[in-house]
Design a protein around this motif. Structure first.
Motif, PDB file in Angstrom:
ATOM      1  N   PRO A  74      84.749  45.057  27.100  1.00  0.00           N
ATOM      2  CA  PRO A  74      83.552  45.106  27.945  1.00  0.00           C
ATOM      3  C   PRO A  74      82.918  46.487  28.021  1.00  0.00           C
ATOM      4  CG  PRO A  74      85.511  45.136  29.321  1.00  0.00           C
ATOM      5  CD  PRO A  74      85.982  44.976  27.900  1.00  0.00           C
ATOM      6  N   GLN A  75      83.586  47.504  27.445  1.00  0.00           N
ATOM      7  CA  GLN A  75      83.059  48.860  27.578  1.00  0.00           C
ATOM      8  C   GLN A  75      82.564  49.450  26.272  1.00  0.00           C
ATOM      9  OE1 GLN A  75      87.413  50.317  28.452  1.00  0.00           O
ATOM     10  NE2 GLN A  75      86.183  52.152  28.137  1.00  0.00           N
ATOM     11  N   ASP A  76      82.806  48.761  25.153  1.00  0.00           N
ATOM     12  CA  ASP A  76      82.398  49.277  23.852  1.00  0.00           C
ATOM     13  C   ASP A  76      81.283  48.400  23.297  1.00  0.00           C
ATOM     14  OD1 ASP A  76      84.531  51.301  23.695  1.00  0.00           O
ATOM     15  OD2 ASP A  76      85.853  49.560  23.547  1.00  0.00           O
ATOM     16  N   GLU A  77      80.119  48.996  23.053  1.00  0.00           N
ATOM     17  CA  GLU A  77      78.972  48.241  22.576  1.00  0.00           C
ATOM     18  C   GLU A  77      79.198  47.754  21.148  1.00  0.00           C
ATOM     19  OE1 GLU A  77      75.456  46.264  22.788  1.00  0.00           O
ATOM     20  OE2 GLU A  77      76.486  47.329  24.406  1.00  0.00           O
ATOM     21  N   THR A  78      79.798  48.609  20.327  1.00  0.00           N
ATOM     22  CA  THR A  78      80.030  48.256  18.925  1.00  0.00           C
ATOM     23  C   THR A  78      81.514  48.448  18.579  1.00  0.00           C
ATOM     24  OG1 THR A  78      79.662  50.500  18.069  1.00  0.00           O
ATOM     25  CG2 THR A  78      77.715  49.072  18.352  1.00  0.00           C
ATOM     26  N   ARG A  79      81.896  47.880  17.451  1.00  0.00           N
ATOM     27  CA  ARG A  79      83.257  48.075  16.956  1.00  0.00           C
ATOM     28  C   ARG A  79      83.493  49.562  16.667  1.00  0.00           C
ATOM     29  NH1 ARG A  79      88.124  45.390  17.155  1.00  0.00           N
ATOM     30  NH2 ARG A  79      89.118  45.185  15.131  1.00  0.00           N
ATOM     31  N   TYR A  80      82.475  50.225  16.154  1.00  0.00           N
ATOM     32  CA  TYR A  80      82.566  51.658  15.896  1.00  0.00           C
ATOM     33  C   TYR A  80      82.895  52.409  17.192  1.00  0.00           C
ATOM     34  CZ  TYR A  80      81.088  56.348  14.408  1.00  0.00           C
ATOM     35  OH  TYR A  80      81.044  57.691  14.111  1.00  0.00           O
ATOM     36  N   ASP A  81      82.240  52.030  18.269  1.00  0.00           N
ATOM     37  CA  ASP A  81      82.507  52.678  19.561  1.00  0.00           C
ATOM     38  C   ASP A  81      83.962  52.471  19.982  1.00  0.00           C
ATOM     39  OD1 ASP A  81      79.854  53.476  19.746  1.00  0.00           O
ATOM     40  OD2 ASP A  81      79.263  51.685  20.858  1.00  0.00           O
ATOM     41  N   TYR A  82      84.473  51.289  19.689  1.00  0.00           N
ATOM     42  CA  TYR A  82      85.873  50.992  20.032  1.00  0.00           C
ATOM     43  C   TYR A  82      86.806  51.894  19.250  1.00  0.00           C
ATOM     44  CZ  TYR A  82      90.301  48.412  20.171  1.00  0.00           C
ATOM     45  OH  TYR A  82      91.617  48.066  20.294  1.00  0.00           O
ATOM     46  N   TRP A  83      86.592  52.010  17.937  1.00  0.00           N
ATOM     47  CA  TRP A  83      87.459  52.885  17.142  1.00  0.00           C
ATOM     48  C   TRP A  83      87.369  54.323  17.628  1.00  0.00           C
ATOM     49  CZ3 TRP A  83      90.538  49.674  15.461  1.00  0.00           C
ATOM     50  CH2 TRP A  83      90.225  48.581  14.670  1.00  0.00           C
ATOM     51  N   LYS A  84      86.178  54.731  18.013  1.00  0.00           N
ATOM     52  CA  LYS A  84      85.999  56.099  18.502  1.00  0.00           C
ATOM     53  C   LYS A  84      86.834  56.323  19.757  1.00  0.00           C
ATOM     54  CE  LYS A  84      83.882  60.091  18.165  1.00  0.00           C
ATOM     55  NZ  LYS A  84      84.140  60.961  17.004  1.00  0.00           N
ATOM     56  N   ARG A  85      86.848  55.335  20.632  1.00  0.00           N
ATOM     57  CA  ARG A  85      87.618  55.465  21.877  1.00  0.00           C
ATOM     58  C   ARG A  85      89.119  55.460  21.603  1.00  0.00           C
ATOM     59  NH1 ARG A  85      89.274  51.788  25.731  1.00  0.00           N
ATOM     60  NH2 ARG A  85      88.189  50.052  24.732  1.00  0.00           N
ATOM     61  N   MET A  86      89.547  54.936  20.471  1.00  0.00           N
ATOM     62  CA  MET A  86      90.973  54.878  20.132  1.00  0.00           C
ATOM     63  C   MET A  86      91.503  56.176  19.522  1.00  0.00           C
ATOM     64  SD  MET A  86      92.073  51.928  21.097  1.00  0.00           S
ATOM     65  CE  MET A  86      90.869  52.009  22.417  1.00  0.00           C
ATOM     66  N   GLU A  87      90.629  57.111  19.234  1.00  0.00           N
ATOM     67  CA  GLU A  87      91.045  58.336  18.549  1.00  0.00           C
ATOM     68  C   GLU A  87      91.859  59.259  19.461  1.00  0.00           C
ATOM     69  OE1 GLU A  87      87.672  60.320  16.921  1.00  0.00           O
ATOM     70  OE2 GLU A  87      87.030  58.581  15.734  1.00  0.00           O
ATOM     71  N   PHE A  88      92.869  59.904  18.850  1.00  0.00           N
ATOM     72  CA  PHE A  88      93.580  61.020  19.482  1.00  0.00           C
ATOM     73  C   PHE A  88      93.370  62.257  18.621  1.00  0.00           C
ATOM     74  CE2 PHE A  88      96.706  57.626  21.036  1.00  0.00           C
ATOM     75  CZ  PHE A  88      96.119  57.545  22.286  1.00  0.00           C
ATOM     76  N   THR A  89      93.484  63.433  19.212  1.00  0.00           N
ATOM     77  CA  THR A  89      93.359  64.677  18.462  1.00  0.00           C
ATOM     78  C   THR A  89      94.645  64.915  17.666  1.00  0.00           C
ATOM     79  OG1 THR A  89      94.324  66.085  20.171  1.00  0.00           O
ATOM     80  CG2 THR A  89      91.954  65.613  20.338  1.00  0.00           C
ATOM     81  N   PRO A  90      94.589  65.775  16.642  1.00  0.00           N
ATOM     82  CA  PRO A  90      95.818  66.105  15.910  1.00  0.00           C
ATOM     83  C   PRO A  90      96.932  66.597  16.829  1.00  0.00           C
ATOM     84  CG  PRO A  90      93.925  66.869  14.677  1.00  0.00           C
ATOM     85  CD  PRO A  90      93.402  66.376  15.995  1.00  0.00           C
ATOM     86  N   GLY A  91      96.589  67.412  17.799  1.00  0.00           N
ATOM     87  CA  GLY A  91      97.611  67.896  18.721  1.00  0.00           C
ATOM     88  C   GLY A  91      98.225  66.783  19.545  1.00  0.00           C
ATOM     89  N   GLN A  92      97.421  65.818  19.929  1.00  0.00           N
ATOM     90  CA  GLN A  92      97.942  64.682  20.683  1.00  0.00           C
ATOM     91  C   GLN A  92      98.852  63.816  19.811  1.00  0.00           C
ATOM     92  OE1 GLN A  92      94.115  63.192  21.932  1.00  0.00           O
ATOM     93  NE2 GLN A  92      94.304  64.121  23.979  1.00  0.00           N
ATOM     94  N   TRP A  93      98.466  63.614  18.548  1.00  0.00           N
ATOM     95  CA  TRP A  93      99.347  62.880  17.631  1.00  0.00           C
ATOM     96  C   TRP A  93     100.665  63.634  17.425  1.00  0.00           C
ATOM     97  CZ3 TRP A  93      99.156  58.053  16.681  1.00  0.00           C
ATOM     98  CH2 TRP A  93      97.943  57.366  16.590  1.00  0.00           C
ATOM     99  N   GLN A  94     100.580  64.961  17.344  1.00  0.00           N
ATOM    100  CA  GLN A  94     101.805  65.751  17.190  1.00  0.00           C
ATOM    101  C   GLN A  94     102.719  65.559  18.385  1.00  0.00           C
ATOM    102  OE1 GLN A  94     102.342  67.774  14.311  1.00  0.00           O
ATOM    103  NE2 GLN A  94     104.435  67.711  15.103  1.00  0.00           N
ATOM    104  N   GLY A  95     102.144  65.482  19.579  1.00  0.00           N
ATOM    105  CA  GLY A  95     102.937  65.253  20.781  1.00  0.00           C
ATOM    106  C   GLY A  95     103.604  63.889  20.773  1.00  0.00           C
ATOM    107  N   LEU A  96     102.894  62.876  20.268  1.00  0.00           N
ATOM    108  CA  LEU A  96     103.481  61.534  20.177  1.00  0.00           C
ATOM    109  C   LEU A  96     104.638  61.517  19.185  1.00  0.00           C
ATOM    110  CD1 LEU A  96     100.202  59.425  20.188  1.00  0.00           C
ATOM    111  CD2 LEU A  96     101.943  59.451  21.987  1.00  0.00           C
ATOM    112  N   ARG A  97     104.445  62.173  18.054  1.00  0.00           N
ATOM    113  CA  ARG A  97     105.519  62.228  17.062  1.00  0.00           C
ATOM    114  C   ARG A  97     106.747  62.962  17.623  1.00  0.00           C
ATOM    115  NH1 ARG A  97     106.811  65.497  12.284  1.00  0.00           N
ATOM    116  NH2 ARG A  97     109.061  65.139  12.107  1.00  0.00           N
TER     117      ARG A  97
END
Length: 349
Positions: A74-97
């Motif tokens: 309900p918050q993403d107008e397009t599929r592209y917007d959804y993928w954009k909202r799913m992004e993490f920064t490299p530093g955040q991915w490093q923290g998850l790993r």
């Protein structure tokens, strides 16, 4: 790097023959970094071997014209917007790993673009998972194979010819697993296709065969383990009340824990063939307790010729077995016996 990430993910670290169980987060974190970390804790608690995410970089994999498979957000107008909202920064991915390392989980994430591969190269993954929609992406397959890391192919959108071409790029270069997968969510039991694992094992010698399950039940994974799956991947959810398109095809953390327990139980059963002769020897003390012996139905005197009505099978065992009844009928007692007293071979002539 954790001890598990120093081993090939095609086998769990406790046994070369064990099945690797992967808890798939995908986009269930809904773009929340805190939720992503919570999934790592939960999947580790369930006892899985690996946690897997998806790495999306909207500008690298999508356009504003990408259609919704099903409009759920309900918050993403397009599929592209959804993928954009799913992004993490490299530093955040490093923290998850790093968090996965601390929890002794192998860290995996499916890249959906070359830029995502660049990001994950920097973060460090235990292996590459090729999503169903990327199996025909030969350039990505080539790059993954050159990395030397193990690879998994998800087959949900591919026929055998397409899989053949993908396997030909990879085979002999890195450890490979080909996973039977059905891309309908949730997958009904008649579409799971456990038989395809055996086809993969025969068609691709040297590659592991496994199941990427979207049924939302533990049963497919347990059956796959019984059939020898070397990799089982399931979506996980923290609650059935969570938001997202994958919840209906996911296991709760409690169910994931039950799947892990069940798979390990099955592995022990399958790897431990039973010798019935040895078993009979091992359970001899139990037989003496639970089996029956022939006893006198009433007080009998010496010289009495035994009739069938004179004998009854009663616990405990250890005496003349009930199966020998016919051999005692017509024999003569050499001594008197009391009611319920076991008859011995030395008591008769």
């Amino acid at each position: 790097m954790s001890s598990r990430q120093n081993t090939t993910w095609l086998a769990a670290p406790t046994s070369a023959a064990a099945c690797t169980i992967i808890g798939e987060v995908a986009q269930a974190h809904e773009g929340s970094l805190g939720t992503a970390h919570a999934f790592i804790d939960a999947i580790a608690t369930a006892g899985a071997d690996a946690v897997k995410f998806q790495t999306h970089i909207a500008s690298a994999e999508s356009t504003k014209a990408e259609p919704w498979r099903k409009k759920f957000s309900p918050q993403d107008e397009t599929r592209y917007d959804y993928w954009k909202r799913m992004e993490f920064t490299p530093g955040q991915w490093q923290g998850l790993r790093q968090h996965a390392d601390e929890k002794n989980l192998m860290f995996l994430s499916s890249p959906f673009s070359m830029q995502a591969m660049d990001l994950l190269d920097g973060v460090g993954v235990a292996g590459w998972k090729v999503a169903s929609g990327e199996v025909s992406n030969t350039a990505m397959l080539e790059r993954m194979a050159r990395s030397g890391l193990p690879m998994m192919l998800s087959s949900g959108m591919s026929d055998m010819d397409e899989l053949d071409r993908a396997v030909a790029v990879i085979a002999g270069r890195v450890p490979l697993a080909v996973l039977q997968c059905e891309s309908r969510y949730p997958c009904p039991p008649e579409k799971i296709g456990l038989n395809v694992m055996a086809q993969f094992a025969s068609r691709y010698p040297g590659a592991a065969a496994g199941l990427s399950d979207h049924s939302g039940k533990i049963f497919a994974g347990l059956a796959a383990a019984t059939l020898g799956a070397q990799v089982i991947e399931v979506h996980a959810t923290l609650s059935r009340d969570m938001f997202g398109p994958d919840v209906s095809s996911s296991l709760t953390i409690a169910e994931l824990g039950l799947l892990v327990e069940g798979v390990r139980f099955i592995e022990t059963m399958v790897s431990s063939p039973l010798d019935k002769a040895a078993l009979a020897h091992d359970i001899a003390p139990l037989r003496a307790i639970f089996m029956k012996s022939l006893v006198a139905a009433d007080e009998l005197t010496a010289g009495h010729v035994l009739r069938e009505s004179d004998l009854l099978p009663k616990k405990p065992g250890g005496g003349i077995a009930a199966a020998e009844l016919a051999r005692l009928v017509g024999r003569t007692l050499l001594r008197g016996v009391k009611r319920d007293e076991q008859i011995k071979w030395s008591d008769i002539s």
